[in-house]
Design a protein around this motif. Structure first.
Motif: not given
Lengths: 182, 543
Positions: B176-205
């Protein structure tokens, strides 16, 4: 096949460039701490120009010479030491040599992580760094679009950190079997 | 740490105890695990999941889109299902094809976006992704269970509940890849959104939505729905190898945040001199749930099976001897009693004690993320750094790196698949390209060279740059005591499986099924609310 960075159509993420730079610098034999300083700085505030500059200094011997407030050397080591000197509060630092885009990223990153600002002033044969009198830098969210030749250079040095595969490492190094039907 | 920092709390457990490899290898999920945090976020936001696209053929091949809104922004899981021969079905990173591929997309993808993802997602590491692609994943079917479910449904029956519970998933994700791997969005671009601010929230979703897809696919092929309780008993499998372990070493301040939160939670719970009858009853109910979970936790590995069997017995005795939980100091008494048992019993007790006290601990989840890395303190003098290492990291001085045993292993990345691997230094080539995860050895080398005088650290490092990275790590320890796994990771006895257990427990994984000292299978999201059950109770452990 691993992803071919040249096939990017939408640029490269900052985390992706961080990982590539860290590995390329390590592959070039740069000390880990300096690798981290540079890669973190470029991820934080770097531009495509930084990548070109770093690709150009990967083959050089990075070193620092300190004589009082005067700091010389090669690679990006002098600007890193200059930031250290200023943040240690010893004195303004005179860093000799060209002040590049990568240097600017390093100064911005070090200032931001220290919660301060570092002013960069022109000086004889280089720059003078001193605390204050500059805006607190902010992180960039822009994606990178480096030149293919720059990417190739970074990848070539990064490749030097990879270990060629043997059948034993393929089978045992990660522990799992090669097929998995249950 | 959060808005209620003035809550009473006991002293935190020392890092020298908490960060031992053996203890990390016994961790259990808690209500602060990321999947549980996600469930609370979904409930708080009254999220509603829809499935606007289900374009599957009679063989179950095609694509689907699941969409929900968080922070008033839509997110979509785009799922692709394709044919895969048994010979190509591998959980290893070295695989090149999978039964299904997934992307968590920032928004609702149009036909052009779906076509782009269709061309790239099945390629996984061979594809390229963009700033609206948040997470990339893939999964393989658990062939026998998937076939059993489909056949049962086609026959007009429900699948066997025991069989479902035993395997626990219809598909296994293998990355389960996130944070910029292979060109994915950087976590810094969405970490200020409350629902996705926690660690690995996008990955868990993504994982939680993948779980819904696996059930929908089986129902599509079976031609009828499964009973709700059976669906809830399924999660998403995960095969986790060495790739996960280096993360814990390369993110020291994040590690500190996770463990500071956990330890603060325990300290708050233990600071209660008395608890209500309702909380006491809930503790007893959860204790019974844990017993049922342990009863169902069966693994083939004999060593792991023995550990579970021992824990089953210990837990039964522990529960039988529980005191009156509403009495003065009862929780401390219970906790002290657990300390006389095994480390697995202690860790299970830890998780259990947190469970009824969401009012005390859930707010701490806001402190699980940190954007920071260790920062050099250049002014510190060398003798002070020496003292700091001796007082906060004595464990780095325990190993003798002249001994073969103490640097028997080396970590590296394979050239062929860029896959983290572990080698035997005496037998295998490649140690000259070792991945620098050797914090203990680096720190020991620093201590060897560091003068016991008043030289400013930055001047020492200018002439000894090889020590720069570990010096700043060591400097971080007084403020971040849980930042380091306190073990020599190069030692022959240092089993990576313990690191995997720690990280996966933080995710909320259950059913640890170690296949060797290098990799494990687990289940994610098993027992959690289904996509049309947001807001219902998310259990601590699946039973």
């Amino acid at each position: 096949m691993a992803a071919d960075l040249n096939q990017a159509t939408d640029g490269y993420s900052r985390a992706e460039i961080y990982a590539l730079l860290l590995r390329a610098l390590r592959g070039a034999g740069v000390s880990l701490g300096w690798c981290q300083d540079v890669a973190q700085a470029v991820e934080f505030a770097g531009t495509d120009e930084c990548l070109s500059e770093i690709a150009g200094v990967l083959g050089s011997d990075w070193r620092v010479e300190i004589a009082g407030p005067s700091i010389r050397g090669s690679g990006l080591a002098p600007i890193i030491a200059g930031c250290d000197c200023v943040l240690a509060g010893d004195a303004p630092a005179q860093v000799h040599g060209a002040f590049s885009a990568a240097s600017a990223a390093i100064v911005a990153h070090r200032a931001a992580t220290a919660g301060t600002s570092i002013a960069v002033l022109p000086d004889t044969d280089g720059v003078r760094l001193q605390l204050g009198n500059a805006l607190l830098p902010e992180a960039s969210l822009e994606r990178f679009h480096p030149e293919p030749a720059v990417l190739e250079t970074l990848k070539r040095f990064a490749h030097l950190t990879y270990v060629p595969e043997t059948e034993e490492s393929r089978q045992a190094g990660a522990g799992a079997g090669l097929t998995d039907n249950d | 740490m959060d808005g209620s920092t003035h809550l009473p709390q006991h002293p935190l457990r020392p890092a020298s105890d908490v960060m031992r490899l053996e203890r990390l290898g016994a961790m259990m999920p808690t209500r602060l695990s990321f999947l549980r945090v996600l469930m609370r976020t979904l409930a708080d936001q009254n999220a509603v999941v829809t499935r606007p696209v289900w374009d599957m053929d009679a063989n179950g091949f095609g694509h689907a889109v699941y969409t929900l809104a968080l922070d008033e922004r839509p997110y979509s899981l785009v799922a692709f299902s394709q044919a895969l021969s048994d010979a190509d079905r591998s959980d290893r990173v070295i695989a090149t094809a999978w039964d299904a591929a997934f992307v968590l997309f920032d928004g609702v993808p149009d036909a052009t976006e779906i076509a782009r993802l269709k061309a790239n997602a099945p390629l996984q590491e061979g594809g390229r992704f963009g700033p609206r692609d948040l997470v990339l994943s893939r999964a393989n079917k658990s062939v026998r269970l998937f076939a059993h479910v489909v056949e049962a449904l086609r026959a007009g029956q429900q699948p066997d509940a025991q069989t479902l519970r035993q395997t626990g998933y219809l598909m296994r994700t293998t990355a389960v890849y996130g944070n910029g791997k292979f060109g994915l969005a950087d976590r810094t671009t969405y970490c200020d959104r409350p629902a996705l601010s926690g660690p690995f929230m996008a990955e868990m979703l993504a994982v939680w939505l993948i779980r819904a897809f696996t059930v929908d696919l089986a129902e599509h092929l079976g031609g009828r729905p499964m009973e709700r309780a059976l669906k809830r008993s399924l999660g998403v499998g995960n095969a986790t190898g060495l790739g996960m372990a280096p993360f814990l070493v390369s993110h020291p301040l994040l590690l500190d945040a996770w463990f500071s939160v956990r330890e603060t939670a325990l300290a708050r719970v233990l600071a209660q001199d008395e608890i209500s009858a309702g909380k006491a009853a809930e503790l007893r109910t959860q204790a019974q749930m844990a017993a049922e979970y342990l009863d169902g936790w069966k693994v083939p590995d004999p060593d792991a099976a023995q550990v579970i069997e021992n824990l089953r017995g210990e837990w039964a005795s522990f529960c039988e001897e529980l005191p009156e939980l509403t009495g003065h100091g009862a929780l401390q008494t219970v906790w002290d009693k657990a300390q006389t048992g095994s480390i697995p019993l202690q860790e299970l007790t830890f998780s259990w004690l947190l469970e009824p006290f969401g009012d005390l601990v859930d707010g701490l989840a806001d402190c699980l993320a940190t954007p920071f890395s260790p920062v050099l303190k250049p002014k510190m003098i060398c003798s002070e750094v020496r003292d700091l290492i001796q007082s906060t990291a004595p464990w780095v001085l325990n190993a003798d790196f002249e001994r073969e045993e103490d640097q028997a292993q080396f970590w590296y990345v394979s050239e062929a698949k860029l896959e983290p691997r572990l080698g035997d230094r005496q037998r295998e080539p490649g140690a000259d390209r070792e991945t620098p995860l050797d914090t203990a050895r680096q720190a020991a080398n620093l201590m060897r060279d560091l003068p016991d005088d008043d030289t400013p650290l930055w001047q020492f490092l200018a002439s000894h740059p090889q020590h720069r990275a570990v010096a700043q790590r060591m400097q971080a320890l007084p403020a971040h005591p849980y930042a380091e796994v306190q073990c020599n990771i190069l030692g022959r006895e240092a089993a990576p499986i313990h690191l995997l257990r720690a990280k996966l427990s933080m995710f909320g994984a259950t059913g640890f099924d170690p296949k060797s000292r290098l990799w494990t299978r687990v289940t994610l999201a098993k027992g959690l609310p289904l996509i049309d059950e947001i807001g219902t109770e998310a259990p601590w452990l699946p039973t």
